[in-house]
Write an enzyme that holds these catalytic residues in place. Structure first.
Site, PDB file in Angstrom:
ATOM      1  CB  CYS A 113      12.634   3.484 -44.054  1.00 53.73           C
ATOM      2  SG  CYS A 113      10.889   3.124 -44.174  1.00 53.73           S
TER       3      CYS A 113
ATOM      4  CB  SER B 106       2.218  -0.915 -51.555  1.00 53.74           C
ATOM      5  OG  SER B 106       3.323  -0.330 -50.922  1.00 53.74           O
TER       6      SER B 106
ATOM      7  CB  CYS C 277       5.694  -0.220 -41.563  1.00 50.29           C
ATOM      8  SG  CYS C 277       6.303  -0.513 -43.181  1.00 50.29           S
TER       9      CYS C 277
ATOM     10  CB  CYS D  24       0.477  -3.190 -42.786  1.00 54.58           C
ATOM     11  SG  CYS D  24       1.547  -1.826 -42.321  1.00 54.58           S
TER      12      CYS D  24
ATOM     13  CG  HIS E  77       1.548  -5.607 -51.282  1.00 56.36           C
ATOM     14  ND1 HIS E  77       2.894  -5.579 -51.549  1.00 56.36           N
ATOM     15  CD2 HIS E  77       1.331  -4.588 -50.403  1.00 56.36           C
ATOM     16  CE1 HIS E  77       3.456  -4.598 -50.866  1.00 56.36           C
ATOM     17  NE2 HIS E  77       2.536  -3.979 -50.166  1.00 56.36           N
TER      18      HIS E  77
ATOM     19  CB  CYS F  22      -2.513  -2.851 -45.657  1.00 56.64           C
ATOM     20  SG  CYS F  22      -2.550  -1.543 -46.899  1.00 56.64           S
TER      21      CYS F  22
ATOM     22  CB  CYS G 241      -1.406   3.935 -41.446  1.00 55.11           C
ATOM     23  SG  CYS G 241      -1.665   3.868 -43.231  1.00 55.11           S
TER      24      CYS G 241
ATOM     25  CD  GLU H 238       8.347   1.560 -35.557  1.00 54.06           C
ATOM     26  OE1 GLU H 238       8.805   0.985 -36.555  1.00 54.06           O
ATOM     27  OE2 GLU H 238       7.457   1.084 -34.856  1.00 54.06           O
TER      28      GLU H 238
HETATM   29  N1  SAH Z   1       1.511   3.539 -47.248  1.00 56.40           N
HETATM   30  C1  SAH Z   1       2.660   3.431 -48.089  1.00 56.40           C
HETATM   31  C2  SAH Z   1       3.985   3.471 -47.372  1.00 56.40           C
HETATM   32  C3  SAH Z   1       4.112   2.703 -46.090  1.00 56.40           C
HETATM   33  S1  SAH Z   1       4.137   0.938 -46.185  1.00 56.40           S
HETATM   34  C4  SAH Z   1       2.544   2.216 -48.948  1.00 56.40           C
HETATM   35  O1  SAH Z   1       1.571   1.480 -48.820  1.00 56.40           O
HETATM   36  O2  SAH Z   1       3.388   2.003 -49.800  1.00 56.40           O
HETATM   37  C5  SAH Z   1       5.717   0.598 -46.857  1.00 56.40           C
HETATM   38  C6  SAH Z   1       5.848  -0.790 -47.474  1.00 56.40           C
HETATM   39  O3  SAH Z   1       6.044  -1.793 -46.473  1.00 56.40           O
HETATM   40  C7  SAH Z   1       4.618  -1.172 -48.234  1.00 56.40           C
HETATM   41  O4  SAH Z   1       4.936  -1.791 -49.431  1.00 56.40           O
HETATM   42  C8  SAH Z   1       3.956  -2.110 -47.253  1.00 56.40           C
HETATM   43  O5  SAH Z   1       3.024  -2.868 -47.892  1.00 56.40           O
HETATM   44  C9  SAH Z   1       5.151  -2.854 -46.699  1.00 56.40           C
HETATM   45  N2  SAH Z   1       4.898  -3.614 -45.466  1.00 56.40           N
HETATM   46  C10 SAH Z   1       3.984  -3.354 -44.518  1.00 56.40           C
HETATM   47  N3  SAH Z   1       3.999  -4.286 -43.565  1.00 56.40           N
HETATM   48  C11 SAH Z   1       4.951  -5.179 -43.905  1.00 56.40           C
HETATM   49  C12 SAH Z   1       5.446  -6.382 -43.315  1.00 56.40           C
HETATM   50  N4  SAH Z   1       4.944  -6.842 -42.168  1.00 56.40           N
HETATM   51  N5  SAH Z   1       6.438  -7.039 -43.949  1.00 56.40           N
HETATM   52  C13 SAH Z   1       6.964  -6.571 -45.097  1.00 56.40           C
HETATM   53  N6  SAH Z   1       6.550  -5.441 -45.700  1.00 56.40           N
HETATM   54  C14 SAH Z   1       5.545  -4.755 -45.114  1.00 56.40           C
END
Ligand code: SAH
Length: 342
Positions: free
Chosen positions: A103, A212, A331, A117, A214, A114, A110, A90
């Site tokens: 993006c 990231s 994502c 995600c 969080h 997390c 992956c 995507e």
């Molecule tokens: N692996 C990398 C890049 C991909 S994730 C990273 O961790 O930064 C890109 C961003 O989207 C990250 O900050 C991730 O935590 C966030 N993300 C993932 N799932 C999400 C969701 N359901 N809602 C909002 N942000 C999300």
């Protein structure tokens, strides 16, 4: 068949030398690919027919197919692409007042696991090649007939778990004869792989780094992001601090607001303490619910209180505008659905 977008200008130059062609052919091809929007080798009218035919046999420049496209009410467009091997990825295009930001995905699936995600619903199958990431931009530009001005490596995958390919991708799109996207308009987002952050500090390039985060303490971060057990927050902070010292760049910290998990005002204070002395700012992100995971987005008021507490403690903070909430914007959401995981 080789993907032509995998090649840097230097590599193409070597290739033309190897087939006894003039080195400047590489520049010509590069300019057709990235500046003159060639859709096939036949478009490259200043190459001889023989050479075009030879290139056609060896290289493909049609490496992504648009499988599906969703357009959100706010103009955000989500693309589902199919790669030559049938894999689905995507990309999400966001319209800002300063330009168009794409993006991009860096891996198929992956491995970072997390817990909030959608990407991790499918384990990593393989890394994307540089050209498979470049082609996401090319395809989108062709689709909208406009230039993508900003790129964030924030789609599915952990870019620093595919370090070499991602940096090669960055060099191709940043190259003045390539897409010439300014380094300051390119951002790589990582969950915090320290080796990657260290290497990135040494690249001598003006691209941006986003982390990231969080969570504001190890207990919560351990729960949300398993990588924290390998690289706890103190180690992460040290690596980021070195990065800032070396590059003089400001770092973005992403913080998804999860209801009842990390959104208490106490954590705003812990976060401010953690960031004290770093040239940084916080981007608070509204959570896009992923059904499987059970997390909920924080209430608007809670987010406001959290944000104001950070401001009161002199931490720069912005609240990310939501893009494409109505189209599975986060994502991996669309891909997971289409792959039968959701
Ligand atoms: N692996 C990398 C890049 C991909 S994730 C990273 O961790 O930064 C890109 C961003 O989207 C990250 O900050 C991730 O935590 C966030 N993300 C993932 N799932 C999400 C969701 N359901 N809602 C909002 N942000 C999300």
């Amino acid at each position: 068949m080789k993907n032509i977008y995998d090649y840097s200008l230097e590599q193409l130059t070597e290739y033309f030398a190897s087939i006894k062609q003039k080195p400047f052919r590489a520049k010509q091809v590069f300019s057709w690919l990235y500046q003159k929007d060639a859709r096939s080798f036949d478009d490259m009218s200043d190459l001889s027919k023989d050479l075009r035919n030879q290139l056609k046999v060896e290289f493909s420049l049609d490496v992504l197919k648009i499988k599906e496209k969703q357009v959100s009410r706010d103009g955000t467009i989500k693309y589902l692409f199919e790669l030559l091997d049938g894999s689905l990825i995507e990309s999400v295009l966001m319209i800002h007042d300063y330009g168009k930001s794409l993006c991009v995905t860096s891996q198929i699936g992956c491995n970072m696991k997390c817990t909030f995600c959608a990407s991790g619903l499918l384990r990593k199958q393989r890394d994307l090649t540089p050209g498979e990431i470049v082609a996401q931009i090319i395809k989108v530009q062709q689709d909208i007939d406009q230039r993508v001005s900003h790129v964030v490596v924030m789609g599915t995958g952990e870019p620093f778990d595919n370090y070499d390919n991602v940096m090669e991708f960055v060099r191709i799109i940043n190259h003045p004869h390539g897409l010439a996207i300014g380094a300051r308009h390119i951002t790589i987002s990582t969950c915090g792989l320290i080796k990657g952050i260290k290497r990135y500090s040494e690249e001598g390039i003006q691209t941006n780094l986003a982390i990231s985060l969080h969570a504001a303490n190890d207990e919560i971060r351990d729960e949300l992001m398993p990588i924290n057990k390998v690289h706890p927050m103190d180690d992460l902070r040290e690596a980021i601090s070195e990065y800032i010292d070396k590059t003089n760049r400001r770092v973005t910290f992403e913080y998804i607001m999860l209801k009842g998990v990390n959104d208490d005002i106490v954590y705003a204070r812990q976060l401010a303490h953690y960031l004290r002395g770093l040239n940084a700012y916080v981007n608070l992100i509204p959570y896009n619910s992923v059904d499987e995971h059970g997390y909920q987005p924080s209430d608007k008021e809670t987010v406001e209180i959290f944000k104001n507490e950070l401001l009161r403690l002199h931490i720069n903070v912005t609240l990310r505008k939501e893009h494409g909430r109505d189209i599975d914007g986060a994502c991996g959401q669309l891909r997971a659905k289409r792959s039968g995981v959701k």
